[in-house]
Design a protein around this motif. Sequence first.
Motif, mmCIF file in Angstrom:
data_model
loop_
_atom_site.group_PDB
_atom_site.id
_atom_site.type_symbol
_atom_site.label_atom_id
_atom_site.label_comp_id
_atom_site.label_asym_id
_atom_site.label_seq_id
_atom_site.Cartn_x
_atom_site.Cartn_y
_atom_site.Cartn_z
ATOM 1 N N TRP A 11 0.836 -1.208 0.000
ATOM 2 C CA TRP A 11 0.000 0.000 0.000
ATOM 3 C C TRP A 11 0.864 1.248 0.000
ATOM 4 C CZ3 TRP A 11 -0.479 3.934 3.696
ATOM 5 C CH2 TRP A 11 -1.536 4.838 3.470
ATOM 6 N N THR A 12 0.381 2.298 -0.624
ATOM 7 C CA THR A 12 1.033 3.590 -0.560
ATOM 8 C C THR A 12 -0.025 4.684 -0.499
ATOM 9 O OG1 THR A 12 2.552 5.130 -1.661
ATOM 10 C CG2 THR A 12 1.152 3.783 -3.083
ATOM 11 N N ARG A 17 3.015 3.228 -8.177
ATOM 12 C CA ARG A 17 4.245 3.038 -8.938
ATOM 13 C C ARG A 17 4.738 1.608 -8.741
ATOM 14 N NH1 ARG A 17 5.196 5.369 -4.145
ATOM 15 N NH2 ARG A 17 6.987 4.678 -2.887
ATOM 16 N N THR A 18 5.650 1.196 -9.601
ATOM 17 C CA THR A 18 6.334 -0.085 -9.465
ATOM 18 C C THR A 18 7.826 0.182 -9.376
ATOM 19 O OG1 THR A 18 4.632 -1.307 -10.692
ATOM 20 C CG2 THR A 18 6.793 -2.323 -10.529
ATOM 21 N N GLU A 19 8.472 -0.384 -8.387
ATOM 22 C CA GLU A 19 9.900 -0.185 -8.193
ATOM 23 C C GLU A 19 10.550 -1.502 -7.838
ATOM 24 O OE1 GLU A 19 9.814 2.749 -5.139
ATOM 25 O OE2 GLU A 19 9.342 1.328 -3.545
ATOM 26 N N GLU A 20 11.853 -1.553 -7.905
ATOM 27 C CA GLU A 20 12.587 -2.769 -7.571
ATOM 28 C C GLU A 20 13.253 -2.603 -6.215
ATOM 29 O OE1 GLU A 20 16.396 -5.061 -9.390
ATOM 30 O OE2 GLU A 20 14.644 -4.927 -10.718
ATOM 31 N N LEU A 21 13.078 -3.610 -5.374
ATOM 32 C CA LEU A 21 13.632 -3.577 -4.028
ATOM 33 C C LEU A 21 14.262 -4.931 -3.735
ATOM 34 C CD1 LEU A 21 13.930 -1.942 -1.384
ATOM 35 C CD2 LEU A 21 11.755 -2.941 -0.646
ATOM 36 N N ASP A 22 15.564 -4.944 -3.503
ATOM 37 C CA ASP A 22 16.302 -6.185 -3.245
ATOM 38 C C ASP A 22 16.090 -7.215 -4.352
ATOM 39 O OD1 ASP A 22 17.269 -5.153 -0.870
ATOM 40 O OD2 ASP A 22 15.622 -5.979 0.331
ATOM 41 N N VAL A 26 8.212 -4.388 -6.759
ATOM 42 C CA VAL A 26 7.242 -4.041 -5.729
ATOM 43 C C VAL A 26 6.214 -3.094 -6.330
ATOM 44 C CG1 VAL A 26 6.878 -3.004 -3.467
ATOM 45 C CG2 VAL A 26 8.974 -4.297 -3.926
ATOM 46 N N HIS A 27 4.955 -3.499 -6.309
ATOM 47 C CA HIS A 27 3.865 -2.688 -6.846
ATOM 48 C C HIS A 27 3.218 -1.916 -5.701
ATOM 49 C CE1 HIS A 27 4.234 -5.009 -10.561
ATOM 50 N NE2 HIS A 27 4.190 -6.111 -9.820
ATOM 51 N N ARG A 28 3.394 -0.617 -5.693
ATOM 52 C CA ARG A 28 2.801 0.226 -4.658
ATOM 53 C C ARG A 28 1.423 0.676 -5.132
ATOM 54 N NH1 ARG A 28 6.484 -0.340 -0.359
ATOM 55 N NH2 ARG A 28 8.618 -0.074 -1.128
ATOM 56 N N LEU A 29 0.401 0.230 -4.430
ATOM 57 C CA LEU A 29 -0.969 0.532 -4.828
ATOM 58 C C LEU A 29 -1.636 1.477 -3.838
ATOM 59 C CD1 LEU A 29 -2.274 -3.018 -5.845
ATOM 60 C CD2 LEU A 29 -1.087 -1.331 -7.262
#
Length: 217
Positions: A11-12, A17-22, A26-29
């Motif tokens: 959640w955001t 946005r979609t970002e890369e983590l490790d 990661v899809h922030r919805l």
Amino acid sequence: QSGHEVRVVSWTKHQERTEELDGFPVHRLASGKLPLWSFLLRGAPLTRDCLRFSFRVDRFLRTLYRDWPFDIVEAPESLAALHHWSKRPLCPTVTRLYTPFLLRYRWNQGRTPGAGPWDLPLRNCLERSQFLASCGRCSPSRALAREVGEAWRMAFEQIALLPNPFQLLPLEEDSTVADQFEDSGFLLFFGRFEPRKGFQVLAEAGTRFLQQYPEAQ
């Protein structure tokens, strides 16, 4: 490491946005919109937020599945993020226990910031509904499984025990911190400052502890 592709949904309160983590996408919805009848939930603001996010997650997963048919979905019962999805799942769904709202409310002695008068029964209903609708149900500990089984009136044997995995990473010793406690005893509490973390038990025992160990900090 096993060749599986994993995606994370979170959640955001900001722009989606979609970002890369490790190494994982990661899809922030953001929370979705609810039907007009949602005004009836004015007495349950936390439950309304759960429904908004659950609705958005359901739409996102169904769209994602068309282009990338994943094999399984796992989510915690907390926030009931898979409540909508679990009613008409496109693949097996697993719910892993963290801490249901009912237990947090009980352990925090009814102190839940932002909760309305109807949040306890309604959010408990959402989380329980998702848990029961899932084809897989698991808990990181027997104690939590027993608590939830009793609260939600289900057999303890219906909840699989899967301890939380962890990886010990090499840590560099910070001598500046260690020097502060050299040749002295100390008592450390680590956790959120809320009743369910047990700080009040430590506080009640503090007087007796300091009587026995006056040099402790």
